[in-house]
Design an enzyme around this catalytic site. Structure first.
Site, PDB file in Angstrom:
ATOM      1  N   ASN A  43       4.726-112.718  44.768  1.00  0.00           N
ATOM      2  CA  ASN A  43       6.126-113.133  44.664  1.00  0.00           C
ATOM      3  C   ASN A  43       6.205-114.411  43.833  1.00  0.00           C
ATOM      4  O   ASN A  43       5.322-115.275  43.889  1.00  0.00           O
ATOM      5  CB  ASN A  43       6.791-113.279  46.034  1.00  0.00           C
ATOM      6  N   ILE A  44       7.267-114.483  43.045  1.00  0.00           N
ATOM      7  CA  ILE A  44       7.468-115.613  42.134  1.00  0.00           C
ATOM      8  C   ILE A  44       8.887-116.130  42.360  1.00  0.00           C
ATOM      9  O   ILE A  44       9.861-115.457  41.999  1.00  0.00           O
ATOM     10  CB  ILE A  44       7.277-115.178  40.659  1.00  0.00           C
ATOM     11  N   GLU A  45       8.985-117.277  43.012  1.00  0.00           N
ATOM     12  CA  GLU A  45      10.306-117.808  43.362  1.00  0.00           C
ATOM     13  C   GLU A  45      10.835-118.727  42.265  1.00  0.00           C
ATOM     14  O   GLU A  45      10.154-119.033  41.282  1.00  0.00           O
ATOM     15  CB  GLU A  45      10.216-118.526  44.718  1.00  0.00           C
ATOM     16  N   CYS A  54       9.846-110.164  43.837  1.00  0.00           N
ATOM     17  CA  CYS A  54       8.908-109.809  44.906  1.00  0.00           C
ATOM     18  C   CYS A  54       7.547-109.426  44.335  1.00  0.00           C
ATOM     19  O   CYS A  54       7.434-109.010  43.174  1.00  0.00           O
ATOM     20  CB  CYS A  54       9.434-108.622  45.700  1.00  0.00           C
ATOM     21  N   GLU A  56       5.739-106.851  44.964  1.00  0.00           N
ATOM     22  CA  GLU A  56       5.624-105.435  44.607  1.00  0.00           C
ATOM     23  C   GLU A  56       6.179-105.179  43.209  1.00  0.00           C
ATOM     24  O   GLU A  56       5.589-104.477  42.395  1.00  0.00           O
ATOM     25  CB  GLU A  56       6.403-104.581  45.618  1.00  0.00           C
ATOM     26  N   CYS A  87      10.963-104.625  50.436  1.00  0.00           N
ATOM     27  CA  CYS A  87      12.420-104.730  50.514  1.00  0.00           C
ATOM     28  C   CYS A  87      13.065-103.519  49.834  1.00  0.00           C
ATOM     29  O   CYS A  87      12.406-102.738  49.133  1.00  0.00           O
ATOM     30  CB  CYS A  87      12.899-106.035  49.883  1.00  0.00           C
ATOM     31  N   CYS A  90      12.652-103.222  46.006  1.00  0.00           N
ATOM     32  CA  CYS A  90      11.301-102.775  45.610  1.00  0.00           C
ATOM     33  C   CYS A  90      11.123-101.285  45.884  1.00  0.00           C
ATOM     34  O   CYS A  90      10.473-100.572  45.113  1.00  0.00           O
ATOM     35  CB  CYS A  90      10.238-103.594  46.336  1.00  0.00           C
TER      36      CYS A  90
HETATM   37  N1  THU Z   1       9.083-110.872  49.332  1.00  0.00           N
HETATM   38  C1  THU Z   1       8.199-110.086  48.647  1.00  0.00           C
HETATM   39  O1  THU Z   1       7.507-110.548  47.738  1.00  0.00           O
HETATM   40  N2  THU Z   1       8.099-108.790  49.017  1.00  0.00           N
HETATM   41  C2  THU Z   1       8.771-108.206  50.045  1.00  0.00           C
HETATM   42  O2  THU Z   1       8.623-107.025  50.276  1.00  0.00           O
HETATM   43  C3  THU Z   1       9.683-109.009  50.865  1.00  0.00           C
HETATM   44  C4  THU Z   1       9.954-110.382  50.373  1.00  0.00           C
HETATM   45  C5  THU Z   1       9.172-112.299  48.969  1.00  0.00           C
HETATM   46  C6  THU Z   1      10.441-112.692  48.269  1.00  0.00           C
HETATM   47  C7  THU Z   1      10.506-114.165  48.608  1.00  0.00           C
HETATM   48  O3  THU Z   1       9.750-114.888  47.664  1.00  0.00           O
HETATM   49  C8  THU Z   1       9.825-114.279  49.964  1.00  0.00           C
HETATM   50  O4  THU Z   1       9.091-113.087  50.122  1.00  0.00           O
HETATM   51  C9  THU Z   1      10.789-114.458  51.117  1.00  0.00           C
HETATM   52  O5  THU Z   1      11.741-113.453  51.142  1.00  0.00           O
END
Ligand code: THU
Length: 132
Positions: A43-45, A54, A56, A87, A90
């Protein structure tokens, strides 16, 4: 035969690259193509929040942008010792590129404790190109 344990190890490796300074929730994914190549995703915020990607989708977009179209499985792991389901967004991306009957989604609680679903189990009634 998919080597689930190896794919999970790669998902843990990917989680190490997670950029999550806002949620502090680190996610890793490892996407396996049908010819055996593995793409890592984390995940890259973002400070603006909504550009967050996300783990995935990072793995899928890396693979698709390098010409891959055929996928066998994805392993996913998060920070908590729980099975982390992908999610909805994804799942929709997975449905675009994967056979929902055969594509396997491996949710790893720990490297040894995991559950395997097919995409149809997690995404019944998916919207697809057939409906356009
Ligand atoms: N996130 C994912 O990378 N994959 C998921 O299936 C659920 C959520 C990440 C997004 C965000 O950076 C962090 O988790 C919190 O939601």
């Amino acid at each position: 035969m998919i080597d689930s344990r190896h794919l999970i190890q790669k998902a843990y490796e990917a989680k190490g690259y997670s950029y999550a300074p806002y949620s502090h929730f680190h996610v890793g994914a490892a996407l396996l193509t049908t010819d055996g190549t593995i793409y890592l995703g984390c995940n890259i915020e973002n400070a603006a929040y909504s550009p967050t990607n996300c783990a995935e989708r990072t793995a899928f977009f890396k693979a698709v942008s390098e010409g891959e179209r055929n996928f066998a499985a994805i392993a996913i792991t998060g920070d908590k010792e729980e099975y982390l389901p992908p999610c909805g967004v994804c799942r929709q991306v997975m449905a675009e590129f994967c056979d929902i009957e055969t594509f396997q989604i491996i949710l790893a609680k720990t490297p040894e404790d995991f559950k395997v679903y097919c995409l149809r189990d997690l995404f019944p009634g998916a919207f697809s190109r057939d409906m356009l």
